[in-house]
Design a protein around this motif. Sequence first.
Motif, PDB file in Angstrom:
ATOM      1  N   THR A  88       0.850  -1.187   0.000  1.00 31.93           N
ATOM      2  CA  THR A  88       0.000   0.000   0.000  1.00 31.93           C
ATOM      3  C   THR A  88       0.887   1.239   0.000  1.00 31.93           C
ATOM      4  O   THR A  88       1.975   1.242   0.585  1.00 31.93           O
ATOM      5  N   ILE A  89       0.404   2.303  -0.638  1.00 33.69           N
ATOM      6  CA  ILE A  89       1.225   3.503  -0.851  1.00 33.69           C
ATOM      7  C   ILE A  89       0.406   4.747  -0.533  1.00 33.69           C
ATOM      8  O   ILE A  89      -0.747   4.877  -0.968  1.00 33.69           O
ATOM      9  N   ALA A  90       0.998   5.674   0.230  1.00 33.41           N
ATOM     10  CA  ALA A  90       0.341   6.948   0.528  1.00 33.41           C
ATOM     11  C   ALA A  90       1.374   8.066   0.520  1.00 33.41           C
ATOM     12  O   ALA A  90       2.532   7.860   0.896  1.00 33.41           O
ATOM     13  N   PHE A  91       0.937   9.259   0.132  1.00 37.35           N
ATOM     14  CA  PHE A  91       1.819  10.421   0.024  1.00 37.35           C
ATOM     15  C   PHE A  91       1.552  11.476   1.088  1.00 37.35           C
ATOM     16  O   PHE A  91       2.420  12.297   1.359  1.00 37.35           O
ATOM     17  N   LEU A  92       0.348  11.523   1.649  1.00 36.21           N
ATOM     18  CA  LEU A  92      -0.018  12.593   2.575  1.00 36.21           C
ATOM     19  C   LEU A  92      -0.384  12.034   3.949  1.00 36.21           C
ATOM     20  O   LEU A  92      -0.876  10.905   4.070  1.00 36.21           O
ATOM     21  N   SER A  93      -0.179  12.856   4.990  1.00 35.54           N
ATOM     22  CA  SER A  93      -0.274  12.401   6.382  1.00 35.54           C
ATOM     23  C   SER A  93      -1.579  11.707   6.756  1.00 35.54           C
ATOM     24  O   SER A  93      -1.545  10.650   7.401  1.00 35.54           O
ATOM     25  N   PRO A  94      -2.760  12.255   6.406  1.00 36.11           N
ATOM     26  CA  PRO A  94      -3.987  11.572   6.834  1.00 36.11           C
ATOM     27  C   PRO A  94      -4.046  10.118   6.378  1.00 36.11           C
ATOM     28  O   PRO A  94      -4.411   9.228   7.152  1.00 36.11           O
ATOM     29  N   SER A  95      -3.689   9.888   5.130  1.00 33.22           N
ATOM     30  CA  SER A  95      -3.740   8.522   4.598  1.00 33.22           C
ATOM     31  C   SER A  95      -2.576   7.679   5.106  1.00 33.22           C
ATOM     32  O   SER A  95      -2.723   6.464   5.297  1.00 33.22           O
ATOM     33  N   THR A 106      -0.756  -7.574   9.364  1.00 29.20           N
ATOM     34  CA  THR A 106      -1.113  -8.212   8.099  1.00 29.20           C
ATOM     35  C   THR A 106       0.167  -8.494   7.315  1.00 29.20           C
ATOM     36  O   THR A 106       1.267  -8.104   7.707  1.00 29.20           O
ATOM     37  N   ASN A 107       0.013  -9.130   6.170  1.00 31.11           N
ATOM     38  CA  ASN A 107       1.157  -9.387   5.282  1.00 31.11           C
ATOM     39  C   ASN A 107       1.353  -8.276   4.261  1.00 31.11           C
ATOM     40  O   ASN A 107       2.189  -8.398   3.372  1.00 31.11           O
ATOM     41  N   THR A 108       0.565  -7.223   4.383  1.00 30.57           N
ATOM     42  CA  THR A 108       0.636  -6.108   3.439  1.00 30.57           C
ATOM     43  C   THR A 108       1.653  -5.075   3.907  1.00 30.57           C
ATOM     44  O   THR A 108       1.589  -4.602   5.050  1.00 30.57           O
ATOM     45  N   LYS A 109       2.584  -4.725   3.030  1.00 31.24           N
ATOM     46  CA  LYS A 109       3.604  -3.737   3.361  1.00 31.24           C
ATOM     47  C   LYS A 109       3.094  -2.317   3.104  1.00 31.24           C
ATOM     48  O   LYS A 109       2.165  -2.105   2.319  1.00 31.24           O
ATOM     49  N   VAL A 110       3.736  -1.358   3.760  1.00 29.61           N
ATOM     50  CA  VAL A 110       3.363   0.051   3.633  1.00 29.61           C
ATOM     51  C   VAL A 110       4.555   0.852   3.132  1.00 29.61           C
ATOM     52  O   VAL A 110       5.640   0.806   3.715  1.00 29.61           O
ATOM     53  N   LEU A 111       4.340   1.586   2.044  1.00 24.23           N
ATOM     54  CA  LEU A 111       5.343   2.489   1.479  1.00 24.23           C
ATOM     55  C   LEU A 111       4.806   3.911   1.594  1.00 24.23           C
ATOM     56  O   LEU A 111       3.723   4.211   1.089  1.00 24.23           O
ATOM     57  N   LEU A 112       5.561   4.772   2.262  1.00 21.49           N
ATOM     58  CA  LEU A 112       5.157   6.161   2.430  1.00 21.49           C
ATOM     59  C   LEU A 112       6.129   7.081   1.701  1.00 21.49           C
ATOM     60  O   LEU A 112       7.337   6.885   1.761  1.00 21.49           O
ATOM     61  N   SER A 113       5.583   8.068   1.019  1.00 21.98           N
ATOM     62  CA  SER A 113       6.418   9.069   0.350  1.00 21.98           C
ATOM     63  C   SER A 113       6.295  10.386   1.101  1.00 21.98           C
ATOM     64  O   SER A 113       5.196  10.912   1.283  1.00 21.98           O
ATOM     65  N   GLN A 114       7.421  10.919   1.544  1.00 23.63           N
ATOM     66  CA  GLN A 114       7.468  12.179   2.287  1.00 23.63           C
ATOM     67  C   GLN A 114       7.414  13.338   1.301  1.00 23.63           C
ATOM     68  O   GLN A 114       8.329  13.531   0.500  1.00 23.63           O
ATOM     69  N   ARG A 115       6.345  14.131   1.338  1.00 27.35           N
ATOM     70  CA  ARG A 115       6.188  15.249   0.403  1.00 27.35           C
ATOM     71  C   ARG A 115       6.417  16.595   1.067  1.00 27.35           C
ATOM     72  O   ARG A 115       6.639  17.589   0.382  1.00 27.35           O
ATOM     73  N   SER A 116       6.337  16.673   2.384  1.00 28.90           N
ATOM     74  CA  SER A 116       6.503  17.940   3.090  1.00 28.90           C
ATOM     75  C   SER A 116       7.935  18.076   3.595  1.00 28.90           C
ATOM     76  O   SER A 116       8.770  17.203   3.390  1.00 28.90           O
ATOM     77  N   ASP A 117       8.192  19.175   4.265  1.00 28.94           N
ATOM     78  CA  ASP A 117       9.528  19.455   4.779  1.00 28.94           C
ATOM     79  C   ASP A 117       9.605  19.033   6.247  1.00 28.94           C
ATOM     80  O   ASP A 117       9.002  19.668   7.107  1.00 28.94           O
ATOM     81  N   PRO A 118      10.343  17.983   6.580  1.00 27.15           N
ATOM     82  CA  PRO A 118      10.406  17.527   7.973  1.00 27.15           C
ATOM     83  C   PRO A 118      11.058  18.543   8.899  1.00 27.15           C
ATOM     84  O   PRO A 118      10.751  18.592  10.087  1.00 27.15           O
TER      85      PRO A 118
END
Length: 361
Positions: A88-95, A106-118
């Motif tokens: 599963t893939i999400a780009f923004l914080s709520p998701s 679960t066996n489902t992996k999570v990929l997150l893309s950081q779009r903001s400035d940490p």
Amino acid sequence: MKLLFLNVDLGYGGAEKMMAWVANALSEAGNDVTFLTYRDASANYQKLLPSVRREHIQLESSGGSIMGFAKCTTNLRRYIKKEQFDLTIAFLSPSQIRLVQACKGTNTKVLLSQRSDPYYKSKLKGLRKLLSSQMGKLFLQADAYVFQTPKAQQYYSQEIQKRSVVIPNPIRQLFRTVERNSEKRIVNVARLDLKQKRQDLIIAAFNKISPNYPEYVLEFYGSGEDDNMLKELAKDNPKIIFKGVTTNVVESIQNAAMFVLASDFEGIPNALLEAMSLGLPCVSTDCSPGGASLLINSSDCGTIVPRNDVDALAEAMRKYIDNPELAETHGVNAMKVNERFSEKRIAKEWISFVTSLSNEN
């Protein structure tokens, strides 16, 4: 692989635009891709390929309540387990926080893309800082990460860096409609926003040089909540013009003397990328976390100045006005971004990284 992209909607934003682009690229590479939205079904402004399954499930009406979050996460978990997604893939914080919670155990992996400035988030105070901290803890529980710049990646621990890769945005290459003929116009294309985009700095810098170059004008393209405040700052200089939103960026800016960006923070500044694509001499602040300096990676394809430095910004503008040959050389060299950040090249990087995750135990 069976992939799920998750976002509240398919709105106008840059993150939504990039999510749709990545979903399309991964689908074209042979993956089984679903794009799920869960709040606003009417916001459907990004184009997905027919091979991408588009779904909307009304999981919550807003993201403000704890009960709404819990219900959304529970229903999302049920959906993910039923469909048996590999990633599963999400780009923004709520998701992102919903995915991390929903995929636990679960066996489902999570990929997150950081779009903001940490780095910007670390400066928050009070309740906003507390909420950001809680979301940050969940962000750190993903299996893999994509950052836009090396500096954004370096903000995090070595453990996170090992599970991540840097992939910048691809360029939406713009093509000139006429041959280059530099006009005495300095342009900025951005949302009118004092907190991030800092058009106030551009106005102050231009006011410093304007008396010596009365034939030059400064043009702002865009709209935003700080429109009136910026017009008030510029009211004493008739050479500063607010053009509003443009429906044709190419024709509006392609023959400007230079493009100027003064943001304090950005991801990959798409407006700067597009200006460089057209061959404009470009001046930009070294906005955090390093997107502009990634684009202007040498002194012969543009000019980088410190953030919040009006004098440096004014001097950079003056340099290009006084040295038109240098400016045009920098503009020509800037067009190399069309190859460095081509859609084909960036798509390969996404496909390679996602494929590598399927090979992990």
